[in-house]
Structure formats: C-alpha cells, structure tokens
Design a protein around this motif. Structure first.
Motif, mmCIF file in Angstrom:
data_model
loop_
_atom_site.group_PDB
_atom_site.id
_atom_site.type_symbol
_atom_site.label_atom_id
_atom_site.label_comp_id
_atom_site.label_asym_id
_atom_site.label_seq_id
_atom_site.Cartn_x
_atom_site.Cartn_y
_atom_site.Cartn_z
ATOM 1 N N GLU A 174 0.843 -1.203 0.000
ATOM 2 C CA GLU A 174 0.000 0.000 0.000
ATOM 3 C C GLU A 174 0.875 1.248 0.000
ATOM 4 O O GLU A 174 0.608 2.217 -0.706
ATOM 5 C CB GLU A 174 -0.928 0.018 1.228
ATOM 6 N N ALA A 175 1.942 1.201 0.803
ATOM 7 C CA ALA A 175 2.834 2.365 0.865
ATOM 8 C C ALA A 175 3.487 2.600 -0.500
ATOM 9 O O ALA A 175 3.649 3.751 -0.932
ATOM 10 C CB ALA A 175 3.905 2.139 1.938
ATOM 11 N N LEU A 176 3.838 1.512 -1.199
ATOM 12 C CA LEU A 176 4.479 1.659 -2.512
ATOM 13 C C LEU A 176 3.497 2.208 -3.541
ATOM 14 O O LEU A 176 3.890 2.908 -4.484
ATOM 15 C CB LEU A 176 5.041 0.315 -2.986
ATOM 16 N N ASP A 177 2.210 1.878 -3.370
ATOM 17 C CA ASP A 177 1.200 2.383 -4.301
ATOM 18 C C ASP A 177 1.051 3.891 -4.215
ATOM 19 O O ASP A 177 0.588 4.532 -5.152
ATOM 20 C CB ASP A 177 -0.171 1.745 -3.987
ATOM 21 N N SER A 178 1.431 4.466 -3.070
ATOM 22 C CA SER A 178 1.154 5.894 -2.913
ATOM 23 C C SER A 178 2.427 6.744 -2.842
ATOM 24 O O SER A 178 2.387 7.853 -2.315
ATOM 25 C CB SER A 178 0.248 6.119 -1.700
ATOM 26 N N THR A 179 3.537 6.221 -3.365
ATOM 27 C CA THR A 179 4.744 7.047 -3.434
ATOM 28 C C THR A 179 5.417 6.783 -4.789
ATOM 29 O O THR A 179 5.203 5.726 -5.387
ATOM 30 C CB THR A 179 5.704 6.724 -2.253
ATOM 31 N N PRO A 180 6.187 7.751 -5.320
ATOM 32 C CA PRO A 180 6.856 7.485 -6.606
ATOM 33 C C PRO A 180 7.876 6.359 -6.456
ATOM 34 O O PRO A 180 8.639 6.337 -5.494
ATOM 35 C CB PRO A 180 7.563 8.801 -6.927
ATOM 36 N N VAL A 181 7.855 5.409 -7.400
ATOM 37 C CA VAL A 181 8.765 4.251 -7.329
ATOM 38 C C VAL A 181 9.476 4.070 -8.672
ATOM 39 O O VAL A 181 8.838 4.065 -9.727
ATOM 40 C CB VAL A 181 7.993 2.948 -6.997
ATOM 41 N N VAL A 182 10.798 3.923 -8.606
ATOM 42 C CA VAL A 182 11.606 3.573 -9.780
ATOM 43 C C VAL A 182 12.197 2.195 -9.531
ATOM 44 O O VAL A 182 12.709 1.927 -8.440
ATOM 45 C CB VAL A 182 12.736 4.607 -9.997
ATOM 46 N N ALA A 183 12.126 1.310 -10.530
ATOM 47 C CA ALA A 183 12.711 -0.029 -10.390
ATOM 48 C C ALA A 183 13.786 -0.246 -11.443
ATOM 49 O O ALA A 183 13.651 0.191 -12.588
ATOM 50 C CB ALA A 183 11.620 -1.093 -10.518
ATOM 51 N N VAL A 184 14.856 -0.916 -11.010
ATOM 52 C CA VAL A 184 15.942 -1.275 -11.929
ATOM 53 C C VAL A 184 15.795 -2.758 -12.241
ATOM 54 O O VAL A 184 15.664 -3.576 -11.313
ATOM 55 C CB VAL A 184 17.325 -1.026 -11.274
ATOM 56 N N SER A 185 15.832 -3.123 -13.509
ATOM 57 C CA SER A 185 15.630 -4.538 -13.845
ATOM 58 C C SER A 185 16.870 -5.377 -13.544
ATOM 59 O O SER A 185 17.987 -4.985 -13.875
ATOM 60 C CB SER A 185 15.281 -4.692 -15.327
ATOM 61 N N PRO A 186 16.652 -6.561 -12.936
ATOM 62 C CA PRO A 186 17.766 -7.506 -12.760
ATOM 63 C C PRO A 186 17.984 -8.351 -14.020
ATOM 64 O O PRO A 186 18.783 -9.288 -14.000
ATOM 65 C CB PRO A 186 17.300 -8.372 -11.587
ATOM 66 N N PHE A 187 17.250 -8.045 -15.092
ATOM 67 C CA PHE A 187 17.361 -8.768 -16.367
ATOM 68 C C PHE A 187 17.791 -7.799 -17.479
ATOM 69 O O PHE A 187 17.567 -6.587 -17.389
ATOM 70 C CB PHE A 187 15.989 -9.310 -16.808
ATOM 71 N N VAL A 188 18.350 -8.367 -18.558
ATOM 72 C CA VAL A 188 18.419 -7.669 -19.842
ATOM 73 C C VAL A 188 17.502 -8.482 -20.750
ATOM 74 O O VAL A 188 17.842 -9.607 -21.126
ATOM 75 C CB VAL A 188 19.859 -7.635 -20.405
ATOM 76 N N GLU A 189 16.314 -7.959 -21.000
ATOM 77 C CA GLU A 189 15.230 -8.731 -21.639
ATOM 78 C C GLU A 189 15.033 -10.044 -20.863
ATOM 79 O O GLU A 189 14.627 -9.998 -19.712
ATOM 80 C CB GLU A 189 15.485 -8.909 -23.137
ATOM 81 N N GLU A 205 20.799 -2.423 -23.852
ATOM 82 C CA GLU A 205 20.488 -3.466 -24.846
ATOM 83 C C GLU A 205 19.129 -4.107 -24.606
ATOM 84 O O GLU A 205 18.794 -5.100 -25.238
ATOM 85 C CB GLU A 205 21.585 -4.540 -24.826
ATOM 86 N N ASP A 206 18.377 -3.554 -23.654
ATOM 87 C CA ASP A 206 17.060 -4.114 -23.322
ATOM 88 C C ASP A 206 15.982 -3.340 -24.070
ATOM 89 O O ASP A 206 15.684 -2.184 -23.740
ATOM 90 C CB ASP A 206 16.834 -4.032 -21.795
ATOM 91 N N GLY A 207 15.402 -3.987 -25.095
ATOM 92 C CA GLY A 207 14.406 -3.303 -25.937
ATOM 93 C C GLY A 207 12.976 -3.534 -25.464
ATOM 94 O O GLY A 207 12.038 -3.240 -26.199
ATOM 95 N N THR A 208 12.790 -4.052 -24.244
ATOM 96 C CA THR A 208 11.430 -4.330 -23.754
ATOM 97 C C THR A 208 10.586 -3.055 -23.813
ATOM 98 O O THR A 208 11.021 -1.996 -23.365
ATOM 99 C CB THR A 208 11.473 -4.836 -22.291
ATOM 100 N N ASP A 209 9.397 -3.214 -24.378
ATOM 101 C CA ASP A 209 8.497 -2.076 -24.528
ATOM 102 C C ASP A 209 7.595 -2.027 -23.292
ATOM 103 O O ASP A 209 6.792 -2.944 -23.079
ATOM 104 C CB ASP A 209 7.670 -2.304 -25.806
#
Ligand code: GDP
Length: 330
Positions: A239-254, A293-297
């Motif tokens: 719930e707390a994450l839903d109400s604050t700005p969140v940036v995530a870094v992917s542990p994958f490349v595609e 190199e991650d082209g995920t749309d």
C-alpha cells in the motif's frame, strides 16, 4: 530522502559507488529478512548484513556476503568435529516443536549448529552473536541493526522490513526447504512447486519502514520473488508503494538474468522470467531503469543505461540513471 528496497546482491551493488548521487545519510535501505535463519540459536540476517558490511567498508566484494579476509576457524572446526563424530553435514532443522519455542524470532527457520551448513566467518559470527544477544535482552531487530550500524561507522539507516519473523520457504517435490537450504546447500537445483512466505500474514512493517516509504522509493535490481516477495507479502508495504513514486531497476536484460535464481523462481511462480515479467510483478513502479540493450516495450517511462554493476564506477552511472528516472516521476 530516497529509500531503497534491497535483497543481498543487486541493490547493494547499485549503492556501492552511489554516494555522490544518493548520500548514505539521506538514503535509507529497507532490507529483506525472509532469508534470515537461526543457526545454533544465532540469528543470521544475510541481506541486512551485506548492506551493513558494504557501508562499513568490510564486505567481501568477491562473494557479496561476509567480511573480507574473515578467518573461519570456528566454522572449520564445526565441520571437522561433525565429520569425526560421523554426523551428516547437511542442514539440520530443529524438531517442529523447537521451531516456535522460546524466542519470538523463531519460525520454521531454526537449524542446529552441527556442521554449520552456512559458511560463517569469525568476525561475521560476532555480529550474529551481538544481534541475538540484543534481541534476547529485549531489543527489536531494528534496534539491534541500528547498534550494529554504529559499530561499523555506518550513517545509513538500514531497516529490517519487519521486526516479526518471516521465512521464505521453497516447496519442492522433495519437500519444503528453507530458501537457504534450497539455494546455499542445494544450489537451487530442486524443482520449485511453490514459494511461501511463512509468517508474513502476522508480520507488520516497522514504523521506521513506513516512515521511510513516505519518500520516493527505488527498487534495486533484486530478485522479485525471494527478495521483494517477502516485503510485498507484509501488509502495509505494498500500500505504501502504491502511494509514493517508485523507480525499479531490472535484474534482467530482456530475458537474460545477471545472476542467481530469479529466472527459475519467476518461471515457477507463473511469472515471465524477463524484464517484462518484472514490470508485471511491480505494478506500483512508475518508471524503470533498463539496460541499453534491453528493448522491452513498457507502458511506463524508461531510462536506459549499461546496467552491469561490476565496479563502483558502474554503480555511480546506474545511480545517475535512477536519479533521472526519479526526476520524471517524483
Ligand atoms: P539475493 O538476496 O542475493 O538473492 O540478491 P538480490 O535479490 O538483491 O539480487 C539478485 C539479483 O541481482 C539477481 O536477480 C541478479 O540478476 C541481479 N544482479 C546481479 N548483478 C547485477 C548487475 O550487475 N546488474 C543488474 N542490473 N542486476 C544484477
């Protein structure tokens, strides 16, 4: 202030050389405690300790756990003693009734000290003894961690996600295994039928965590299942994450994972093992940092950079990309 959510590898690597962008005193870390175990009565918190040792300047950055050059005479002697005694050196769970007896910190994650299936150095052990001692004296895990931060000269707030016990358990065709048995002792080999966060329903986030989650949040390149999963299973954190700005870094490349069991665990829990699957798992994330190199749309803003974190210079570059992504959504 910007708060980071962390497991034991990806986020600490991201924070390694990020001081110029995210000064430690202004950058609390909320750590996963689902990996915690008790061995010989000592509470071991692998993810909290990786961040503690990193910030304290003593982390072994070859393995990303334990203290650099830590002697391990006690550990070696435990193995030798068990062998001479003819005792099996695999993980030795305490009996069911002993799992929940006594200390509040226990819950289906208690192992005997015989042969010590996890590798614990001598200085590292002193940390576990001190932490357990403080809890036995009546302090919370949050308070014990704050004391340990002081001992290592760390001015970052390292916050356990909860003071209540949560155990990440992997259900396999061979039976239930604690995450540490499955990953450390069995190299993640047994097939995964299901992942359970035992205790999460009764666990509360601490006031310090809820306070830290009022600020913008960064989800580092962590394992979405066993590093973020336990946090998201604790009422109030999602719930707390839903109400604050969140940036995530992917542990994958595609669909290529940098390391560890994230892909296997995601596939086993019905998620696509890829950046797209991570984005689905994090509906609360407002923007992503992806590899060049991650082209995920994705349907959310994306900042691209080289996300390989092999040096502190790499972490500064990725931290700047995180900062740029935050600027778009905060
Ligand atoms: P754990 O507690 O050791 O499982 O560690 P985390 O959940 O914190 O981190 C594991 C994740 O870190 C894995 O899924 C890896 O793909 C990711 N990871 C490891 N090294 C790198 C890297 O150099 N760059 C990125 N972007 N992710 C990484």
């Amino acid at each position: 202030m910007v708060t980071f959510l962390a497991g034991g590898t990806g986020t600490p690597k991201l924070l390694w050389g990020a001081e110029a962008v995210f000064p430690p005193a202004d950058t609390p870390v909320v750590g996963n405690t689902g990996d915690d175990v008790e061995i010989a009565g000592h509470l071991v918190c692998p993810d909290l300790d990786t961040q503690l040792f990193l910030d304290g300047g003593v982390l072994d950055t070859e393995t990303w756990w334990g203290i650099d050059d830590d002697p391990h005479r006690t550990h070696d002697e435990l193995g030798a003693l068990a062998e001479r005694a003819g005792l099996d050196s695999g993980p030795r769970y305490l009996p069911a009734d002993a799992q929940t007896d006594g200390r509040e910190i226990a819950r289906w994650r208690r192992f005997s000290g015989v042969a010590e299936f996890m590798h614990i150095g001598d200085r590292d052990r002193a940390v576990h003894l001190t932490r357990t001692g403080l809890i036995d004296e009546g302090h919370t895990l949050t308070e014990a961690t704050r004391r340990l931060c002081a001992a290592f000269g760390v001015d970052r707030s390292i916050l356990p996600m909860s003071d209540d016990p949560v155990a990440s358990l992997i259900h396999t065709p061979d039976g239930v295994q604690h995450f540490q048995e499955w990953w450390v002792h069995r190299n993640g080999d047994p097939a995964v039928e299901r992942v359970e966060f035992r205790g999460a329903d009764d666990a509360d986030p601490t006031p310090a965590v809820l306070d830290a989650l009022d600020d913008p949040v960064v989800v580092g390149p962590s394992n979405p299942v066993t590093s973020l999963g336990p946090m998201l299973a604790v009422d109030g954190i999602r719930e707390a994450l839903d109400s604050t700005p969140v940036v995530a870094v992917s542990p994958f490349v595609e669909d290529r994972v940098f390391s560890g069991p994230a892909a296997k665990l995601m596939a086993a829990t019905g998620q696509e093992p890829s950046t797209a699957g991570v984005a689905d798992a994090y509906p609360f994330a407002d923007a992503f940092v992806l590899d060049s190199e991650d082209g995920t749309d994705l349907d959310r803003p994306v900042v691209h950079t080289d996300t390989a974190l092999d040096s502190s210079a790499d972490s500064e570059r990725v931290a700047r990309a995180v900062d740029a992504a935050l600027a778009e959504v905060a």
